[in-house]
Motif scaffolding. Structure first.
Motif, PDB file in Angstrom:
ATOM      1  N   GLN A  55       0.806  -1.208   0.000  1.00  0.00           N
ATOM      2  CA  GLN A  55       0.000   0.000   0.000  1.00  0.00           C
ATOM      3  C   GLN A  55       0.850   1.273   0.000  1.00  0.00           C
ATOM      4  N   GLN A  56       1.998   1.239   0.646  1.00  0.00           N
ATOM      5  CA  GLN A  56       2.796   2.462   0.747  1.00  0.00           C
ATOM      6  C   GLN A  56       3.499   2.755  -0.578  1.00  0.00           C
ATOM      7  N   ALA A  57       3.406   4.001  -1.021  1.00  0.00           N
ATOM      8  CA  ALA A  57       4.073   4.424  -2.253  1.00  0.00           C
ATOM      9  C   ALA A  57       4.362   5.917  -2.152  1.00  0.00           C
ATOM     10  N   LEU A  58       5.543   6.324  -2.624  1.00  0.00           N
ATOM     11  CA  LEU A  58       5.932   7.726  -2.616  1.00  0.00           C
ATOM     12  C   LEU A  58       6.503   8.091  -3.983  1.00  0.00           C
ATOM     13  N   PRO A  59       6.231   9.299  -4.462  1.00  0.00           N
ATOM     14  CA  PRO A  59       6.706   9.702  -5.794  1.00  0.00           C
ATOM     15  C   PRO A  59       8.186  10.067  -5.774  1.00  0.00           C
ATOM     16  N   VAL A  60       8.974   9.323  -6.534  1.00  0.00           N
ATOM     17  CA  VAL A  60      10.413   9.575  -6.611  1.00  0.00           C
ATOM     18  C   VAL A  60      10.662  10.958  -7.224  1.00  0.00           C
ATOM     19  N   GLY A  61      11.618  11.685  -6.658  1.00  0.00           N
ATOM     20  CA  GLY A  61      11.972  12.997  -7.180  1.00  0.00           C
ATOM     21  C   GLY A  61      11.397  14.154  -6.395  1.00  0.00           C
ATOM     22  N   LEU A  62      10.613  13.875  -5.343  1.00  0.00           N
ATOM     23  CA  LEU A  62      10.073  14.938  -4.503  1.00  0.00           C
ATOM     24  C   LEU A  62      10.750  14.931  -3.135  1.00  0.00           C
ATOM     25  N   THR A  63      10.622  16.040  -2.432  1.00  0.00           N
ATOM     26  CA  THR A  63      11.125  16.181  -1.066  1.00  0.00           C
ATOM     27  C   THR A  63       9.945  16.402  -0.138  1.00  0.00           C
ATOM     28  N   SER A  72      22.067  14.632 -13.764  1.00  0.00           N
ATOM     29  CA  SER A  72      23.098  15.137 -14.657  1.00  0.00           C
ATOM     30  C   SER A  72      24.019  16.070 -13.881  1.00  0.00           C
ATOM     31  N   GLU A  73      25.002  16.636 -14.562  1.00  0.00           N
ATOM     32  CA  GLU A  73      26.013  17.438 -13.863  1.00  0.00           C
ATOM     33  C   GLU A  73      25.401  18.652 -13.187  1.00  0.00           C
ATOM     34  N   ASP A  74      24.323  19.220 -13.762  1.00  0.00           N
ATOM     35  CA  ASP A  74      23.715  20.393 -13.126  1.00  0.00           C
ATOM     36  C   ASP A  74      22.754  20.015 -12.006  1.00  0.00           C
ATOM     37  N   GLY A  75      22.428  18.713 -11.866  1.00  0.00           N
ATOM     38  CA  GLY A  75      21.603  18.232 -10.760  1.00  0.00           C
ATOM     39  C   GLY A  75      20.183  18.751 -10.759  1.00  0.00           C
ATOM     40  N   SER A  76      19.668  19.122 -11.934  1.00  0.00           N
ATOM     41  CA  SER A  76      18.377  19.791 -11.984  1.00  0.00           C
ATOM     42  C   SER A  76      17.180  18.839 -11.939  1.00  0.00           C
ATOM     43  N   GLU A  77      17.361  17.583 -12.314  1.00  0.00           N
ATOM     44  CA  GLU A  77      16.216  16.672 -12.387  1.00  0.00           C
ATOM     45  C   GLU A  77      16.612  15.288 -11.930  1.00  0.00           C
ATOM     46  N   THR A  78      15.749  14.670 -11.110  1.00  0.00           N
ATOM     47  CA  THR A  78      15.965  13.302 -10.662  1.00  0.00           C
ATOM     48  C   THR A  78      15.463  12.334 -11.719  1.00  0.00           C
TER      49      THR A  78
END
Length: 446
Positions: A302-310, A436-442
Motif C-alpha cells: 500500500q505504501q508508495a511515494l513519488p520519486v523525485g520529490l522532497t 546530470s552534472e547540473d543536478g536539476s532533475e531526478t
C-alpha cells in the motif's frame, strides 16, 4: 497547482506502478478521453470518473499526500491502472484536472482518511497499555526457545554437509534445503529459512558454486552462533541478529524530522510476498532511511511515494546496527521537487562505507551510497561506473545489467560525469536514481 507543491512528472507517477503491465495500462488512460468529472483540491485530493466496460464509470480518487487511492474497479493492484491514468492526466494537463469543489463520493473517502490518521495519532499513546506484559514476555520466551532449537538443528545439518563434502549438495538437489527451510519456519525463524532456501539454488548457479556455497554456509553459521550467544552481544548487534533470524520489533527510536528526498522505490517478490523498498535521504540530518512495506496474496504494497520529490516529515527508526529501516510518520507542509542530489563521493568512498556497515551487520547484502562525478563505461563483460578523474571503478551488479534504467543512465551521462544513487554490495553497484552534472532533475533508474 495546489498547495501541496508541484504537480508530479509522468516519471514520478509511473514509479508508483506495481508492474510493467500497470504502467502500460495506466499510460493508455492518461488522456482526457475516458475521463469525466475530474478535479483536484488544495488538500491533495485528485478525482475523476473513468469510462469502463460497464454502464457505470469507475470512481477513482487519489490522496497525493499519502499517496493513497481508492477505485471502484475490481483490480487488486495498488495503485490500479485508473489511479495511474488519473495521476498522469493530472500531472500533464492542468486544464483537464482543475482545482474544484470535491464531490461527495470523493470527499467521503478523503475525510475518512484524515479522520483515521487523527484517530491513530490520538490512540498511539494508549496502545499497549491494556496488553498483558507478562503474557507477552512468556510468548517471547517460548518463541526464543523454538528459534534456539531450530538454530541448533541447523548447525548439525551444516556440520553434516561439510563432513560429507560439498559435492553431496549437488547430488541431493533442492529438496534437502527446502525441507530444512521448512523446519526453520516451524521454529518461527523465517530469516534463517530464507537464507537456507538460497543455499538450494547455489549448486546450479554455474562455475565456482562450491566457493559460493561455502561462503553462504559460513554466514549462516555465524548467524546461528550469534543467536546462540546473543546474551553476550552488545545491544545494537543483538538487535540486528534478532532481525536477521526473523524476529520483528516496532519502530521505537526517537522520531527524526527532516526534509526527506525520495530517491528510489522498487518491488521484489519471493512468489508469496511482494516487498516494496523506498529510499529516503534527510537533507539536514544526512541520514539515509529505508521504508519497507509488504503485499501478500497478489496484492501490491500500500505504501508508495513519488520519486523525485522532497517531503517534510518525521521518520521513526528501528533498532539495530545502522538503523536504516524506519516508519514514515506525520508529514508537514508541501512536497516540492528535489532541488539537488544528495552529497556523494568517489567509488572508493562507497566501498569504504559498505565495509564499515558490514562491521555492524556481517549479513548485509548491500549499502545505500551516492556516487558523484562518475561515468558509465562499458567493460568486458558488463559495465562499470568509473571515477571521472581517473580513479577506481565499481562494476554494475549483474541483476542491473538487464534493466532499461542502465540505458537511461548511459544516455543521461553522454560520456560526461553524473551523480548516481544506488546500492553497493558484494555483487557490484545497482543504480537506482541519477542526476546530470547540473543536478536539476531526478531520473529514476528502476
Amino acid at each position: 497547482m495546489n498547495q501541496h507543491g508541484v504537480r508530479w512528472t509522468s516519471e514520478q507517477v509511473l514509479a508508483l506502478a506495481p508492474d510493467d503491465a500497470s504502467r502500460r495500462a495506466g499510460n493508455k488512460l492518461g488522456a482526457a478521453g475516458p475521463w469525466s468529472g475530474t478535479g483536484s483540491s488544495g488538500s491533495g485530493g485528485v478525482w475523476g470518473l473513468c469510462k469502463g466496460s460497464g454502464s457505470k464509470p469507475y470512481q477513482t480518487v487519489v490522496d497525493t499526500t499519502g499517496p493513497a487511492c481508492k477505485c471502484s474497479c475490481p483490480s487488486r493492484k495498488f495503485p490500479c491502472k485508473h489511479a495511474l491514468g488519473l495521476l498522469l492526466l493530472w500531472a500533464a494537463d492542468e486544464e483537464a484536472v482543475r482545482d474544484s469543489t470535491t464531490p461527495d463520493w470523493a470527499e467521503e473517502w478523503l475525510e475518512g482518511r484524515r479522520k483515521r490518521a487523527t484517530d491513530k495519532e490520538q490512540g498511539d499513546a494508549g496502545t499497549g497499555q491494556s496488553a498483558d506484559p507478562e503474557a507477552a514476555r512468556r510468548r517471547a520466551e517460548r518463541r526464543a526457545g523454538r528459534i534456539t532449537a531450530g538454530a541448533t538443528e541447523l548447525e548439525r545439518r551444516l556440520a553434516d554437509l561439510l563432513r560429507g563434502g560439498l559435492a553431496a549438495a549437488e547430488q541431493s538437489g533442492y529438496g534437502l534445503w527446502e525441507e530444512t527451510a521448512a523446519r526453520m519456519v516451524d521454529a518461527q525463524a523465517p530469516g534463517l529459512a530464507a537464507r537456507v532456501r538460497e543455499l538450494g539454488a547455489i549448486p546450479g548457479s554455474g562455475p565456482g558454486w562450491p566457493v559460493r556455497l561455502l561462503e553462504e554456509c559460513a554466514l549462516i553459521h555465524l548467524l546461528d552462533a550469534a543467536w546462540l550467544g546473543i546474551e553476550r552481544l552488545p545491544e545494537p548487534l543483538a538487535a540486528t541478529v534478532r532481525t536477521r533470524v526473523g524476529l520483528t520489533s516496532p519502530a521505537e527510536g526517537p522520531p527524526v524530522r527532516d526534509r526527506w528526498l525520495i530517491l528510489a522505490q522498487y518491488d521484489s517478490s519471493d512468489g508469496k510476498i511482494t516487498t516494496r523498498r523506498i529510499w529516503l535521504y534527510g537533507r539536514e540530518s544526512g541520514r539515509t532511511a529505508l521504508l519497507l512495506s509488504f503485499g501478500a496474496a497478489g496484492r501490491s504494497p500500500q505504501q508508495a511515494l513519488p520519486v523525485g520529490l522532497t517531503i517534510d516529515a518525521e521518520l521513526t527508526p528501528y533498532a539495530g546496527a545502522g538503523q536504516l529501516r524506519a516508519d514514515l510518520g506525520e508529514q508537514f507542509g508541501a512536497p516540492v521537487a528535489i532541488a539537488s542530489p544528495p552529497p556523494g563521493g568517489p567509488t572508493a568512498a562507497a566501498l569504504e562505507g559498505y565495509g564499515r556497515a558490514m562491521r555492524d551487520d556481517p549479513w548485509l547484502d548491500s549499502w545505500p551510497v551516492t556516487l558523484s562525478g562518475v561515468i558509465p563505461v562499458p567493460t568486458s563483460p558488463g559495465w562499470q561506473l568509473a571515477d571521472a578523474d581517473g580513479g577506481t571503478g565499481l562494476p554494475v551488479a549483474p541483476a542491473a545489467l538487464a534493466r532499461p534504467g542502465l540505458l537511461k543512465l548511459v544516455a543521461l551521462s553522454g560520456g560526461g560525469p553524473v551523480t548516481v544513487f544506488g546500492e553497493c554490495g558484494h555483487q557490484g553497484f545497482s543504480p537506482l536514481a541519477a542526476w546530470s552534472e547540473d543536478g536539476s532533475e531526478t531520473v529514476p533508474l528502476i
